[in-house]
Each structure stands twice: as C-alpha cells, then as structure tokens.
Design a protein around this motif. Sequence first.
Motif, PDB file in Angstrom:
ATOM      1  N   TRP A   1      22.346  24.288  68.919  1.00 24.56           N
ATOM      2  CA  TRP A   1      21.237  23.331  68.949  1.00 24.56           C
ATOM      3  C   TRP A   1      20.103  23.812  68.053  1.00 24.56           C
ATOM      4  CZ3 TRP A   1      23.747  19.580  70.821  1.00 24.56           C
ATOM      5  CH2 TRP A   1      24.652  19.755  71.876  1.00 24.56           C
ATOM      6  N   GLN A   2      20.155  23.398  66.802  1.00 25.42           N
ATOM      7  CA  GLN A   2      19.089  23.715  65.863  1.00 25.42           C
ATOM      8  C   GLN A   2      17.894  22.808  66.129  1.00 25.42           C
ATOM      9  OE1 GLN A   2      20.536  23.702  61.866  1.00 25.42           O
ATOM     10  NE2 GLN A   2      18.586  24.261  60.915  1.00 25.42           N
ATOM     11  N   ALA A   3      16.699  23.313  65.861  1.00 21.97           N
ATOM     12  CA  ALA A   3      15.481  22.533  66.111  1.00 21.97           C
ATOM     13  C   ALA A   3      15.243  21.580  64.941  1.00 21.97           C
ATOM     14  CB  ALA A   3      14.291  23.458  66.312  1.00 21.97           C
ATOM     15  N   CYS A   4      15.935  20.447  64.958  1.00 22.60           N
ATOM     16  CA  CYS A   4      15.856  19.488  63.852  1.00 22.60           C
ATOM     17  C   CYS A   4      14.455  18.907  63.680  1.00 22.60           C
ATOM     18  CB  CYS A   4      16.853  18.356  64.076  1.00 22.60           C
ATOM     19  SG  CYS A   4      18.550  18.877  64.376  1.00 22.60           S
TER      20      CYS A   4
ATOM     21  N   GLN B   1      12.241  25.346  61.072  1.00 24.51           N
ATOM     22  CA  GLN B   1      13.582  25.743  61.498  1.00 24.51           C
ATOM     23  C   GLN B   1      14.671  24.868  60.882  1.00 24.51           C
ATOM     24  OE1 GLN B   1      14.103  27.123  65.610  1.00 24.51           O
ATOM     25  NE2 GLN B   1      11.949  26.638  65.963  1.00 24.51           N
ATOM     26  N   TYR B   2      14.307  23.675  60.443  1.00 26.11           N
ATOM     27  CA  TYR B   2      15.225  22.838  59.678  1.00 26.11           C
ATOM     28  C   TYR B   2      14.488  22.355  58.429  1.00 26.11           C
ATOM     29  CZ  TYR B   2      18.204  19.069  58.091  1.00 26.11           C
ATOM     30  OH  TYR B   2      18.981  18.262  57.296  1.00 26.11           O
ATOM     31  N   PRO B   3      14.510  23.143  57.341  1.00 19.30           N
ATOM     32  CA  PRO B   3      13.638  22.891  56.191  1.00 19.30           C
ATOM     33  C   PRO B   3      14.291  22.150  55.023  1.00 19.30           C
ATOM     34  CG  PRO B   3      14.495  25.100  56.027  1.00 19.30           C
ATOM     35  CD  PRO B   3      15.137  24.475  57.255  1.00 19.30           C
ATOM     36  N   PHE B   4      15.390  21.425  55.245  1.00 20.46           N
ATOM     37  CA  PHE B   4      16.068  20.823  54.100  1.00 20.46           C
ATOM     38  C   PHE B   4      15.156  19.901  53.300  1.00 20.46           C
ATOM     39  CE2 PHE B   4      19.174  17.412  52.554  1.00 20.46           C
ATOM     40  CZ  PHE B   4      19.334  18.025  51.331  1.00 20.46           C
ATOM     41  N   ALA B   5      14.283  19.141  53.963  1.00 19.75           N
ATOM     42  CA  ALA B   5      13.390  18.245  53.221  1.00 19.75           C
ATOM     43  C   ALA B   5      12.485  19.037  52.282  1.00 19.75           C
ATOM     44  CB  ALA B   5      12.555  17.411  54.187  1.00 19.75           C
ATOM     45  N   THR B   6      12.001  20.176  52.735  1.00 18.36           N
ATOM     46  CA  THR B   6      11.160  21.033  51.896  1.00 18.36           C
ATOM     47  C   THR B   6      11.965  21.600  50.741  1.00 18.36           C
ATOM     48  OG1 THR B   6       9.763  21.610  53.788  1.00 18.36           O
ATOM     49  CG2 THR B   6       9.697  23.085  51.888  1.00 18.36           C
ATOM     50  N   VAL B   7      13.166  22.092  51.039  1.00 19.25           N
ATOM     51  CA  VAL B   7      14.039  22.641  49.998  1.00 19.25           C
ATOM     52  C   VAL B   7      14.352  21.575  48.950  1.00 19.25           C
ATOM     53  CG1 VAL B   7      16.365  23.528  49.556  1.00 19.25           C
ATOM     54  CG2 VAL B   7      15.041  24.406  51.499  1.00 19.25           C
ATOM     55  N   ALA B   8      14.693  20.371  49.397  1.00 23.59           N
ATOM     56  CA  ALA B   8      15.046  19.299  48.465  1.00 23.59           C
ATOM     57  C   ALA B   8      13.864  18.931  47.575  1.00 23.59           C
ATOM     58  CB  ALA B   8      15.532  18.077  49.239  1.00 23.59           C
ATOM     59  N   ALA B   9      12.668  18.861  48.149  1.00 22.47           N
ATOM     60  CA  ALA B   9      11.489  18.514  47.351  1.00 22.47           C
ATOM     61  C   ALA B   9      11.201  19.588  46.306  1.00 22.47           C
ATOM     62  CB  ALA B   9      10.288  18.319  48.275  1.00 22.47           C
ATOM     63  N   GLN B  10      11.331  20.856  46.682  1.00 23.77           N
ATOM     64  CA  GLN B  10      11.092  21.935  45.720  1.00 23.77           C
ATOM     65  C   GLN B  10      12.170  21.961  44.640  1.00 23.77           C
ATOM     66  OE1 GLN B  10       8.485  23.876  45.353  1.00 23.77           O
ATOM     67  NE2 GLN B  10       7.448  22.954  47.115  1.00 23.77           N
ATOM     68  N   ALA B  11      13.405  21.696  45.017  1.00 25.47           N
ATOM     69  CA  ALA B  11      14.474  21.638  44.026  1.00 25.47           C
ATOM     70  C   ALA B  11      14.243  20.487  43.054  1.00 25.47           C
ATOM     71  CB  ALA B  11      15.826  21.499  44.722  1.00 25.47           C
ATOM     72  N   ALA B  12      13.751  19.359  43.551  1.00 18.84           N
ATOM     73  CA  ALA B  12      13.430  18.224  42.681  1.00 18.84           C
ATOM     74  C   ALA B  12      12.296  18.578  41.723  1.00 18.84           C
ATOM     75  CB  ALA B  12      13.068  17.007  43.517  1.00 18.84           C
ATOM     76  N   ALA B  13      11.315  19.348  42.204  1.00 15.98           N
ATOM     77  CA  ALA B  13      10.183  19.737  41.369  1.00 15.98           C
ATOM     78  C   ALA B  13      10.610  20.650  40.215  1.00 15.98           C
ATOM     79  CB  ALA B  13       9.117  20.427  42.216  1.00 15.98           C
ATOM     80  N   TRP B  14      11.737  21.309  40.337  1.00 19.62           N
ATOM     81  CA  TRP B  14      12.282  22.155  39.264  1.00 19.62           C
ATOM     82  C   TRP B  14      12.820  21.309  38.116  1.00 19.62           C
ATOM     83  CZ3 TRP B  14      17.326  23.598  37.404  1.00 19.62           C
ATOM     84  CH2 TRP B  14      17.360  24.800  36.674  1.00 19.62           C
ATOM     85  N   LYS B  15      12.963  20.008  38.338  1.00 18.06           N
ATOM     86  CA  LYS B  15      13.391  19.024  37.337  1.00 18.06           C
ATOM     87  C   LYS B  15      14.801  19.307  36.809  1.00 18.06           C
ATOM     88  CE  LYS B  15       8.678  17.864  35.926  1.00 18.06           C
ATOM     89  NZ  LYS B  15       8.656  16.716  36.855  1.00 18.06           N
TER      90      LYS B  15
ATOM     91  N   PHE C   1      22.596  27.922  51.920  1.00 19.42           N
ATOM     92  CA  PHE C   1      21.379  28.313  52.647  1.00 19.42           C
ATOM     93  C   PHE C   1      20.256  27.281  52.537  1.00 19.42           C
ATOM     94  CE2 PHE C   1      20.722  29.340  48.356  1.00 19.42           C
ATOM     95  CZ  PHE C   1      19.494  29.927  48.077  1.00 19.42           C
ATOM     96  N   ALA C   2      20.628  25.994  52.467  1.00 19.96           N
ATOM     97  CA  ALA C   2      19.622  24.964  52.188  1.00 19.96           C
ATOM     98  C   ALA C   2      19.083  24.252  53.415  1.00 19.96           C
ATOM     99  CB  ALA C   2      20.182  23.930  51.208  1.00 19.96           C
ATOM    100  N   GLY C   3      19.636  24.483  54.611  1.00 17.56           N
ATOM    101  CA  GLY C   3      19.100  23.759  55.765  1.00 17.56           C
ATOM    102  C   GLY C   3      19.733  24.099  57.089  1.00 17.56           C
ATOM    103  N   THR C   4      21.042  24.281  57.106  1.00 16.41           N
ATOM    104  CA  THR C   4      21.736  24.575  58.357  1.00 16.41           C
ATOM    105  C   THR C   4      21.312  25.938  58.895  1.00 16.41           C
ATOM    106  OG1 THR C   4      23.616  23.281  57.622  1.00 16.41           O
ATOM    107  CG2 THR C   4      24.020  24.857  59.373  1.00 16.41           C
ATOM    108  N   SER C   5      21.311  26.073  60.218  1.00 13.48           N
ATOM    109  CA  SER C   5      20.917  27.343  60.837  1.00 13.48           C
ATOM    110  C   SER C   5      21.652  28.503  60.184  1.00 13.48           C
ATOM    111  CB  SER C   5      21.196  27.310  62.344  1.00 13.48           C
ATOM    112  OG  SER C   5      22.517  26.906  62.616  1.00 13.48           O
TER     113      SER C   5
END
Length: 474
Positions: A149-152, A157-171, A395-399
């Motif tokens: 039970w990950q804290a979605c 604790q579930y940072p995929f949205a942050t990771v995706a936004a930063q990856a997008a900013a890398w263009k 290592f992009a979001g899953t526990s």
Amino acid sequence: MRIIPAGEPVLSSLLKRCLPAVLLAGCAATNPPPPPDFTAYVVVGEYGAAVARVLIDAPTCPAIVLNQRSQPMTLRAPAETIPLRSTPFAPADSKPAAFPLLTCEASLPAGVTSASVLGRALPLPKAEPRRIVVIGDTGCRLQKSSNGWQACNDREQYPFATVAAQAAAWKPDLVIHVGDYHYRENACPEGNAGCAGSPWGYGWDAWDEDFFAPGARLLEAAPWVMARGNHENCLRGGQGYWRFLDPRPLLKGRDCNAAADDDAGNYSDPYAIPIGQDTQLLVLDTANTTWKGLKPGDTGYARYRDLYRKVDALSQRAPNNIGISHHPLLGMGADRKADGGIVLLPGDAGLQASFGSVNPLLFPPTIQAMLSGHIHLWQQLSFSSAHPSQFVSGFAGTSEDIVPLPERLPADKPPAPGAVVEHFSSWVDGFGFMTMERRGPQQWEVLVHDRHGQIRNRCQLDGRHSQCAVAQVK
C-alpha cells in the motif's frame, strides 16, 4: 471559470460578461461550449512509424489536423466494460475492467510538420532524436500483499507527477518507458489515508490516475516508445496496454480480454525504431517471463527463443543497436533474508534460460546496451566479457527497492552466467529519471536526475562499454 461573488445578481453578472462582445446576441454566440476533456499522445512503433492516440468520452472520434488539413481519426477500441476475467487475485479483490471512453488513432506520415486534435498540438517524432528520457515502473503500488500500500495521495511518497514534469523540462526529443505503468490493482484498505479514495482494478480510472494524469506533462513534451512490463501481462493490466499503448493494430484475441486467448495476448514480436547515425532501438516484449526460470516444454521458453531469433534478425539491419526490455537479463537486485542478511538476485532467469539456449552470451553482438526496469532503482553495469552494457531505470514512481547493493559486486555472484562485471554503479532508494544525449555514432552521455531534476550521476556509454562518475549515489 469566474466565480460570481456573493450578492451579485446572476443576470447582472452574465450581462456584464456578454454585452461588451455582442449586444443582445446571447452568451452562446461569444462563449461556445469548450471541447470535451481528452488525453492525447504520440507512440512510435515499427520502423519509426508514429501513431497519434486520443482517449475521449465522446460519441465519435474527433478529427486530426495534419499540416492544416483535417481528416478523421480511426476507432481503435470502443467504450465498453469487459467481463471479469482471471487476475492474480481472488474474485472478491477483482472487478470487470471498465473503459468508458473511445480510443482513437491516426498515423502520422513522414514529413508531417504539424499535428493537432481539438486545438491541442501533438509532439512530432524526429528522424534523429538526440535527447532521450528513459523512465520505468511509474505506477503507485496498491496490491494485496506485504508492503503493498503505497501512499498514492502523497506526492513525496508517490512522485511520478514531479518526475514527469522535470523530465519534460529537460526538453527531450523522445521518451522511452521501459514498462510497468499500472500498479493500482486492489482497493485501498479502509482507514488508510495514504491511498484513500484511489481508483483500482484494470479499467480506465486506475490507468488514468496511475499513468496518464501524472504523466501528462511528459506525454505533451515528446513522442514515446512504450515497452511492456509484467504489470501489463494478460493477468494484470494487459487490456489497457493493448488498448492504449502498443503501437501496432489492436487485434481480437491479442487484447487480453479473454483468458482463453492469453497465449496470444501475452507475447508479441519485437520491432525496430531507427534513430539515426546507423542506430536503432530494438523493443522486446518480455511481459510474461518469470524469475523462477523457464525450461523446454514451457510456452514461454519456446516463445522467448523465437523472440531472440527475431531480435537477432532485426539487429543485423544496423551496426548499432540499443535494446529495450522490461526485465534486465544483466541487472542485479537484492533481498533481505529472514536473519537480516542480504542475498543478491541475478538477472531474469526465464529470459536467461531461453535466450541462453540460443546464444550463451544472451544478446546479438551488435547490441551495445540494454535499457530495462523491473528492479525499482537505478543501475549501470559494464562488462569485460562480450556482453552489452545494462542500464536499469525503474525508479520513476513505484515504491522503491531499499535493500542496499554493494559498491562492488562479488566476482562469484555474476548477474548472468559468464558475465564479468567491469564497472558497476547504482542508486538505491531514490526517485528520478535517466537521460541519454548522443555524442557520436556509438557514444552517449547518460545522466541520472533526481525527482527535482538535479543531476546525481554522470555516465559515458561508448560502444558496449560504460562507466559512471559515482559508484554509489547517496
């Protein structure tokens, strides 16, 4: 939307908004209804062919505008609820997969310079992408198992949205997802605030919350290569994978809707994507392998032997190849024993057995590196033996996997038989994404970014060999 202040007459407010534009013409003339909400993205498939996809709750598929010319999109899959099929869980912990929206698609021919749907521009593929983001294992784990039970609801604790936004900013010019998009399989337990209210199961609501919504910024930034993970085999999220992500036509019987068809739905042929400078990506479907191993007579053993032969044939079309498979054959995991000791876990035993029965070195000689996930960490391995470099970007979001790895791997614990590790680097218990930037025909700069986009390690890939500046990211 403007919120009308308390005490302001509704009619007065509406007149103030409408009259300046057109007297007595009515608000409908100046405020047409907004287009329906929808999800749009671009998938790259065989031979670099790109497909635009739109997921929309509408009676029919919308039009797509290519080079300022409108044309209809094709219906890939209708809105439907699929009857409950077998899953890894008891029927009480499963439910039918509901897809209450259309999946629409249209090919993007070579030479297209602009594409849009309902006014939203779509990212177009480049013939020679130089900047590539590599991510994997992005969903939030809700699974009726130990530590399931990950804290979605917690972005830390579930940072995929942050990771995706930063990856997008890398263009990036291209995004590679190495598999495992969907993890919300079972209902969050009552009283668990970390995941309370989360959708679950294998239908659209769970797919949206797990992948499409948090990944929206990155889906808008560049076309994607969508590899398949074990979480997308037919017992799990396979229905959504075939409906939403695979670049090839959706065929009845290969859609995971009926368990009787799983021998077809669990396996598919590899495909090649040219990326310039005599280099191509080779995408492997390893969704149904098993860490327990495969042996002659097993369906998977024969299917993956056939997969190897087809990968070998594709690899001969270019002198440089980068392979993509969810399961790392040359990676190293770790687990903790009951007594607290640590045991090292070598690469996937099922693929090692089947591929190894055709070629003891596991991969064709023109593959310079493999990109994988499955292990929830970041990792790099290079070999003095005739094996390609292995990168793991799970290592992009899953526990995260949190059992530590040694700074140097012991010589008597190779990740695969005959593999002699020359250089090894890892990052355990940290979220982020990996990037690759071309520096030459066989040369890539590989960077490891944390969830906020900060660079935590720098690596060089030259031919089959790779080396990183830091052995262990802390």
